[in-house]
Design a protein around this motif. Sequence first.
Motif, PDB file in Angstrom:
ATOM      1  N   PHE A   8       0.870  -1.174   0.000  1.00  0.00           N
ATOM      2  CA  PHE A   8       0.000   0.000   0.000  1.00  0.00           C
ATOM      3  C   PHE A   8       0.907   1.224   0.000  1.00  0.00           C
ATOM      4  O   PHE A   8       1.959   1.229   0.648  1.00  0.00           O
ATOM      5  CB  PHE A   8      -0.866   0.027   1.264  1.00  0.00           C
ATOM      6  N   GLY A  13      -4.442   4.790   2.761  1.00  0.00           N
ATOM      7  CA  GLY A  13      -4.867   3.820   1.744  1.00  0.00           C
ATOM      8  C   GLY A  13      -5.106   2.462   2.385  1.00  0.00           C
ATOM      9  O   GLY A  13      -6.112   1.790   2.115  1.00  0.00           O
ATOM     10  N   PHE A  14      -4.194   2.074   3.267  1.00  0.00           N
ATOM     11  CA  PHE A  14      -4.339   0.794   3.958  1.00  0.00           C
ATOM     12  C   PHE A  14      -5.589   0.803   4.848  1.00  0.00           C
ATOM     13  O   PHE A  14      -6.390  -0.135   4.833  1.00  0.00           O
ATOM     14  CB  PHE A  14      -3.093   0.512   4.810  1.00  0.00           C
ATOM     15  N   ALA A  17      -8.721   0.577   2.784  1.00  0.00           N
ATOM     16  CA  ALA A  17      -8.918  -0.743   2.174  1.00  0.00           C
ATOM     17  C   ALA A  17      -9.386  -1.748   3.230  1.00  0.00           C
ATOM     18  O   ALA A  17     -10.330  -2.518   2.999  1.00  0.00           O
ATOM     19  CB  ALA A  17      -7.630  -1.211   1.510  1.00  0.00           C
ATOM     20  N   LYS A 160      -1.822  -1.272  -5.152  1.00  0.00           N
ATOM     21  CA  LYS A 160      -1.798   0.184  -5.104  1.00  0.00           C
ATOM     22  C   LYS A 160      -2.783   0.802  -6.088  1.00  0.00           C
ATOM     23  O   LYS A 160      -3.630   1.603  -5.732  1.00  0.00           O
ATOM     24  CB  LYS A 160      -0.380   0.627  -5.458  1.00  0.00           C
ATOM     25  N   GLU A 164      -6.199  -0.010  -3.540  1.00  0.00           N
ATOM     26  CA  GLU A 164      -6.072   1.225  -2.773  1.00  0.00           C
ATOM     27  C   GLU A 164      -6.816   2.373  -3.459  1.00  0.00           C
ATOM     28  O   GLU A 164      -7.558   3.125  -2.823  1.00  0.00           O
ATOM     29  CB  GLU A 164      -4.584   1.565  -2.615  1.00  0.00           C
ATOM     30  N   LYS A 168     -10.093   4.391  -1.960  1.00  0.00           N
ATOM     31  CA  LYS A 168     -10.043   5.833  -1.687  1.00  0.00           C
ATOM     32  C   LYS A 168     -11.217   6.565  -2.305  1.00  0.00           C
ATOM     33  O   LYS A 168     -11.553   7.676  -1.917  1.00  0.00           O
ATOM     34  CB  LYS A 168      -8.727   6.421  -2.203  1.00  0.00           C
TER      35      LYS A 168
END
Length: 441
Positions: A8, A13-14, A17, A160, A164, A168
Motif C-alpha cells: 500500500f 490507503g491501507f 482498504a 496500489k 487502494e 479511496k
Amino acid sequence: MCNDRNLFSSRIGFILAAAGSAVGLGNIWRFPYLAAKNGGGMFLLIYILFALTVGISVMIAEISVGRKTGLSVCSAYRKLNSKFAFIGIAGAIVPVIILPYYSVIGGWILKYMVVYFTGGNQVAAADNFFTSFISNTTSPLIWFLVFILSTAGIIVFGVKKGIERASKFLMPGLFLLTVAIAIYTISLPGAMEGVIYYIKPNPELLTFNSVLNAMGQMFYSLSLAMGIMITYGSYLDKKTNIESAVTKIAIIDSLVAFLAGLMIIPLVFVFLGEEALGTGPGLMFVTLPKAFASMAFGNIIGGAFFILVLFAALTSAISLMEAIVASFQDEFRLSRSKAIALTLIISILLGIPSSLGNGAWSDCLIFGMDFLTFFDHISNNIIMPLVAILTCIFVGFVIKPEAIIEEVELSCKFRKKKLFSFMIRYIAPLCITIILFSQFL
Ligand code: PHE
C-alpha cells in the motif's frame, strides 16, 4: 521475499482498504436488524465493547502476522511454524467459500440499483418482486457475473493502483451517502420514535443470545478469521503504527454500522411500523423497497441506498478475492493474472449453485439448506470460529504475544500490550468457544 510485494502506498490507503473489507453487507443489512431485535442501545454498547477489546486484539494479531511474514494466510502460518500450517489452510478456505455467494448477493444489489435508476420504485416494492427475481434462472446469474467480473477488474490493477485507489473513492462515497440518507430519514415526520426505539436501551430484549449475536456479528463484521487481514497486513510497510490503524478501522466499522441503523430503522418505522423490523434478512430487499415506494423522492433515495450498499459489498468482495489470489500466488507461485483467472473460474463454478438454489435448483438441499444458506452457514458458524480459536491459541501460546508486540513496536510503542496479551490468550478464545458451542445447543 516481501521486498517484491506490491505494498500500500499510504497509511490512509491501507486503513480505507481494510475498513472497506470490514464495512460490508454485515454492517448495513445485518447489524440494524440485530440491534433492533436485541435491545437497541444495550446491544450497541455491548457490540462496541467487544469490538474495541476482543476485535481489535485479534485484528492486531492478524495484521502483524501478515506484515511479519510478508505472506498470505497459508504461507504465513507455515513460515511461522510448519506444524501449524493447517490453520492457514483452513483460513484460506473461508474466502473461497464466501466470495461466490457474496457475489451472488452483490448481483442482486446491482439489479436493484438499476431498477431504481430506471424509475422502478413501485416495481421493486411489488409483493413478489424479490422472490420472482431470485428464482429466475438467467437474470441473477448475469448480474452475479457482472459483479464478480467488476471485482476482478479492480484486483487486476494490483494493490496500489487497484485496491487502494478504488477504496479511496468508494469508502468516502459510501460514508457520505450513509450520512446523507440518515439525515434525510431522521428528519422525516415521526422518525424520532424509530430513533428512540433504536438507541434507547431496552434491557428486556437483551438476553444471553443477544450477547452471542453481538460477538458473532463483531467477528464477521471486522472480517476476522478468514485470512483477509493477514493478506492486507502483508502489504503494509514497517513504518505504519498497527495499533492506531486497527483502532481506526474498528471505529469506522462500528460507526458505519451505527449509521446504517440510524438510516434504516426510522425509515421502516415511519412507513411500515415496528412489526416490519421483525422481517430479519428480508429487510433490505423486501421491506426497504416498500418504504421507498411510500416516500417522496423514493427513486432517488432508493437508488442512492443501493449505490451505497454496492460500494460496501464491492470493497468487501475485493478483499475476499485478494485473499484468494494472494494465496494462489504465494502457494503455487502463479503469476497474478493466472491466479486471478483461477480464482474467477472456481468462484463462478461455486456461485452458480448459490444463484440457482433459489429457483431452478431449489430442490437440492444440503442439510435442509439451499446452497447459498449452506455456504454462509458453514463458513460463518463453523469454519470461521474454529480458525479464530486456533489463531488465538497459535498467537497466544505458540509464537507468543511477544512476537506480535515486537512486530507492532517496529514502528512505535504498543500502548495496550498488556490488554492485548490477555485478550488474545484468554478472553478471545473463550468468547469464540462459547459462540461455537452455543449453536449446537
Ligand atoms: N466484514 C464484512 C461485512 O461486514 C463481511 C465480509 C465477509 C467481508 C467476508 C469480507 C469477507 O459485511
